[in-house]
Design a protein around this motif. Structure first.
Motif, mmCIF file in Angstrom:
data_model
loop_
_atom_site.group_PDB
_atom_site.id
_atom_site.type_symbol
_atom_site.label_atom_id
_atom_site.label_comp_id
_atom_site.label_asym_id
_atom_site.label_seq_id
_atom_site.Cartn_x
_atom_site.Cartn_y
_atom_site.Cartn_z
ATOM 1 N N GLN A 232 0.831 -1.189 0.000
ATOM 2 C CA GLN A 232 0.000 0.000 0.000
ATOM 3 C C GLN A 232 0.874 1.250 0.000
ATOM 4 O OE1 GLN A 232 -2.851 0.326 3.208
ATOM 5 N NE2 GLN A 232 -4.038 1.879 2.121
ATOM 6 N N VAL A 233 0.440 2.243 -0.754
ATOM 7 C CA VAL A 233 1.188 3.489 -0.891
ATOM 8 C C VAL A 233 0.464 4.600 -0.163
ATOM 9 C CG1 VAL A 233 2.074 5.203 -2.522
ATOM 10 C CG2 VAL A 233 2.088 2.774 -3.127
ATOM 11 N N ARG A 234 1.218 5.370 0.580
ATOM 12 C CA ARG A 234 0.686 6.552 1.269
ATOM 13 C C ARG A 234 1.505 7.772 0.858
ATOM 14 N NH1 ARG A 234 -2.839 4.580 4.993
ATOM 15 N NH2 ARG A 234 -2.510 2.431 5.721
ATOM 16 N N SER A 235 1.047 8.917 1.281
ATOM 17 C CA SER A 235 1.704 10.152 0.860
ATOM 18 C C SER A 235 3.128 10.278 1.387
ATOM 19 C CB SER A 235 0.883 11.365 1.302
ATOM 20 O OG SER A 235 0.668 11.332 2.706
ATOM 21 N N ASP A 236 3.452 9.550 2.461
ATOM 22 C CA ASP A 236 4.809 9.605 3.006
ATOM 23 C C ASP A 236 5.650 8.396 2.594
ATOM 24 O OD1 ASP A 236 3.469 7.711 4.480
ATOM 25 O OD2 ASP A 236 4.036 8.498 6.447
ATOM 26 N N SER A 237 5.164 7.605 1.634
ATOM 27 C CA SER A 237 5.936 6.463 1.151
ATOM 28 C C SER A 237 7.165 6.932 0.379
ATOM 29 C CB SER A 237 5.074 5.569 0.259
ATOM 30 O OG SER A 237 4.002 4.993 0.976
ATOM 31 N N ASP A 238 8.170 6.077 0.323
ATOM 32 C CA ASP A 238 9.394 6.390 -0.392
ATOM 33 C C ASP A 238 9.196 6.100 -1.880
ATOM 34 O OD1 ASP A 238 11.915 6.664 -1.454
ATOM 35 O OD2 ASP A 238 12.911 5.364 0.005
ATOM 36 N N LEU B 33 2.729 10.384 -5.893
ATOM 37 C CA LEU B 33 2.090 11.629 -6.328
ATOM 38 C C LEU B 33 0.573 11.542 -6.178
ATOM 39 C CD1 LEU B 33 1.842 14.357 -7.730
ATOM 40 C CD2 LEU B 33 2.103 13.173 -9.935
ATOM 41 N N ILE B 34 -0.014 10.412 -6.582
ATOM 42 C CA ILE B 34 -1.466 10.243 -6.450
ATOM 43 C C ILE B 34 -1.876 10.347 -4.992
ATOM 44 C CG2 ILE B 34 -3.388 8.640 -6.778
ATOM 45 C CD1 ILE B 34 -1.863 7.496 -9.180
ATOM 46 N N ALA B 35 -1.125 9.687 -4.115
ATOM 47 C CA ALA B 35 -1.446 9.720 -2.688
ATOM 48 C C ALA B 35 -1.358 11.134 -2.130
ATOM 49 C CB ALA B 35 -0.508 8.786 -1.925
ATOM 50 N N LYS B 36 -0.334 11.878 -2.538
ATOM 51 C CA LYS B 36 -0.172 13.244 -2.042
ATOM 52 C C LYS B 36 -1.276 14.153 -2.557
ATOM 53 C CE LYS B 36 4.854 13.403 -1.272
ATOM 54 N NZ LYS B 36 4.765 13.897 0.118
ATOM 55 N N ALA C 268 8.622 16.515 -7.765
ATOM 56 C CA ALA C 268 8.715 17.005 -6.389
ATOM 57 C C ALA C 268 8.702 15.879 -5.364
ATOM 58 C CB ALA C 268 7.576 17.986 -6.104
ATOM 59 N N VAL C 269 7.980 14.788 -5.653
ATOM 60 C CA VAL C 269 7.917 13.695 -4.668
ATOM 61 C C VAL C 269 9.277 13.043 -4.476
ATOM 62 C CG1 VAL C 269 5.499 13.257 -5.218
ATOM 63 C CG2 VAL C 269 7.266 11.915 -6.363
ATOM 64 N N LYS C 270 10.203 13.265 -5.434
ATOM 65 C CA LYS C 270 11.552 12.691 -5.318
ATOM 66 C C LYS C 270 12.559 13.701 -4.782
ATOM 67 C CE LYS C 270 11.027 11.761 -9.634
ATOM 68 N NZ LYS C 270 11.181 11.374 -11.057
ATOM 69 N N CYS C 271 12.076 14.880 -4.384
ATOM 70 C CA CYS C 271 12.979 15.948 -3.953
ATOM 71 C C CYS C 271 12.734 16.385 -2.514
ATOM 72 C CB CYS C 271 12.828 17.164 -4.878
ATOM 73 S SG CYS C 271 13.214 16.837 -6.605
ATOM 74 N N SER C 272 12.013 15.587 -1.748
ATOM 75 C CA SER C 272 11.632 16.011 -0.397
ATOM 76 C C SER C 272 12.836 16.246 0.518
ATOM 77 C CB SER C 272 10.698 14.972 0.239
ATOM 78 O OG SER C 272 11.331 13.700 0.277
ATOM 79 N N ALA C 273 13.947 15.566 0.247
ATOM 80 C CA ALA C 273 15.126 15.720 1.104
ATOM 81 C C ALA C 273 16.039 16.851 0.640
ATOM 82 C CB ALA C 273 15.910 14.407 1.150
ATOM 83 N N ILE C 274 15.686 17.487 -0.456
ATOM 84 C CA ILE C 274 16.534 18.544 -1.007
ATOM 85 C C ILE C 274 16.119 19.899 -0.458
ATOM 86 C CG2 ILE C 274 17.207 19.729 -3.141
ATOM 87 C CD1 ILE C 274 16.880 17.061 -4.575
ATOM 88 N N GLN C 275 17.066 20.608 0.115
ATOM 89 C CA GLN C 275 16.811 21.929 0.686
ATOM 90 C C GLN C 275 17.354 22.990 -0.272
ATOM 91 O OE1 GLN C 275 15.047 22.357 3.563
ATOM 92 N NE2 GLN C 275 14.829 20.116 3.573
#
Length: 360
Positions: free
Chosen positions: A102-108, A118-121, A318-325
């Motif tokens: 199952q995929v959630r918005s905080d999944s990797d 992206l769909i979950a977010k 964007a979902v792949k850039c969450s750790a980028i500041q």
């Protein structure tokens, strides 16, 4: 069965030149394999269990993205407004899972795929989303976890022969939607000589056009749509928000006014990144365009090398850039509204009495 090593579409896919003609014999073999597989399935050979709930497949016959994910989101949200309880399944490109997950918005996204996250977010975890290459197993897991789901939306899966509500000889899938953008079918050859996973004249319930057909430079006529149901879904760019501060927003007009063209870069790792760049240009954003292969990953070093004061990316990126500041990065959402006649037509099919009852 789309050759995954084609991360970036070769130019020869768009015309019937020497390279495409040289590879055509391999395309013929590929097509023969497809026909044999279809024949086996149509004859009912093998264990083809069916889903106990209706299935809507949103897919494409061309390799690479044609804009399926925003359509999946829009269909799920619209059906929910009408009283349905949708569930969503996906292969999860690049997923490392060994069982349905199952995929959630905080999944990797590196583990379950960028598009499911992206769909979950975008839907704020409103719908159960499951990923696994074997889609029937995903459906089984989804319905076991969420028994109230009464319609399944599959992000891709047109070429997955076992994905149906009942056997092909008794009617096949409930709704098959083929998504098509302005690139059309290219040279109309099958892989590897062309971009097609299967023939352009494959059956479908409807064609969803995600761009004006006036942008199609393939030279193909519109015979594919004669006598067929087709809907045009033109998305619009929403208000950009800062990657590291979602509450901080500014319009594209404000960005165009604040920065000079040489101070802006747009980055997109999509099947058709040009579509994103063209949409920005229509809104007055004429900076540097940086196209990347579909599903490409990102690092802080990549963005550090971009000499711009403003960097625009898609929500899928964007979902792949969450750790980028990086305060320069702004996310541009895509909004899509379904035409009422499309929704009414889908409803008419989903509400049909079902004489078949199968259990997974």
């Amino acid at each position: 069965m789309a050759l995954s090593f084609f991360r970036k579409a070769p130019r020869f896919w768009e015309r019937r030149g020497p390279t495409a003609l040289l590879l055509w014999p391999l395309s013929w073999v590929y097509g023969l394999v497809l026909r044999i597989r279809k024949l086996i399935y149509d004859l009912g050979v093998g264990n083809h269990q069916a889903s106990p709930v209706p299935i809507i497949i949103v897919g494409n016959i061309r390799v690479g993205g044609t804009g399926k994910t925003p359509i999946v989101i829009a269909i799920a949200q619209r059906l929910a407004q009408l009283g349905w309880s949708p569930g969503i399944i996906s292969r999860g490109y690049g997923s490392t899972q060994i069982s349905p997950t199952q995929v959630r918005s905080d999944s990797d996204p590196m583990q379950v795929g960028d598009e499911p996250v992206l769909i979950a977010k975008r839907t704020h975890d409103q719908f159960p989303i499951w990923v696994f290459p074997k889609r029937r197993q995903s459906i089984k897991a989804l319905l076991k976890h969420s028994p109230g789901v009464n319609v399944i939306i599959s992000d891709d899966g047109l070429q997955h022969s076992g994905l149906s509500r009942w056997p092909a000889r008794e009617g096949g899938r409930d709704i098959e939607l083929v998504v098509r953008d302005s690139r059309g079918e290219g040279n109309s050859f099958l892989l590897p000589a062309g971009p097609l996973r299967e023939s352009a004249d494959r059956g479908r319930d409807a064609t969803l056009l995600t761009e004006s057909m006036g942008g199609n430079k393939s030279g193909l006529l519109e015979e594919y749509f004669v006598g067929r149901r087709a809907f045009t879904l033109l998305g619009t760019l929403g208000v950009p928000y800062q990657l590291n501060n979602l509450a901080n927003t500014q319009t594209l007009a404000q960005i165009a006014e604040q920065f000079l063209p040489n101070q802006i870069s747009a980055v997109a790792a999509l099947g058709n990144p040009k579509r994103f760049f063209d949409a920005l240009q229509k809104q007055g954003i004429t900076g540097k365009s940086i196209p990347l292969p579909d599903h490409a990953s990102y690092t802080a070093e990549f963005f550090n090398d971009i000499q711009s004061q403003c960097i625009l990316i898609t929500e899928k990126d964007a979902v792949k850039c969450s750790a980028i500041q990086d305060q320069r990065i702004w996310v541009v959402p895509m909004n899509l509204n379904l035409p009422d006649n499309l929704v009414d037509w889908m409803q008419s099919i989903l509400q049909r009495p079902d004489p078949h009852r199968y259990n997974l």
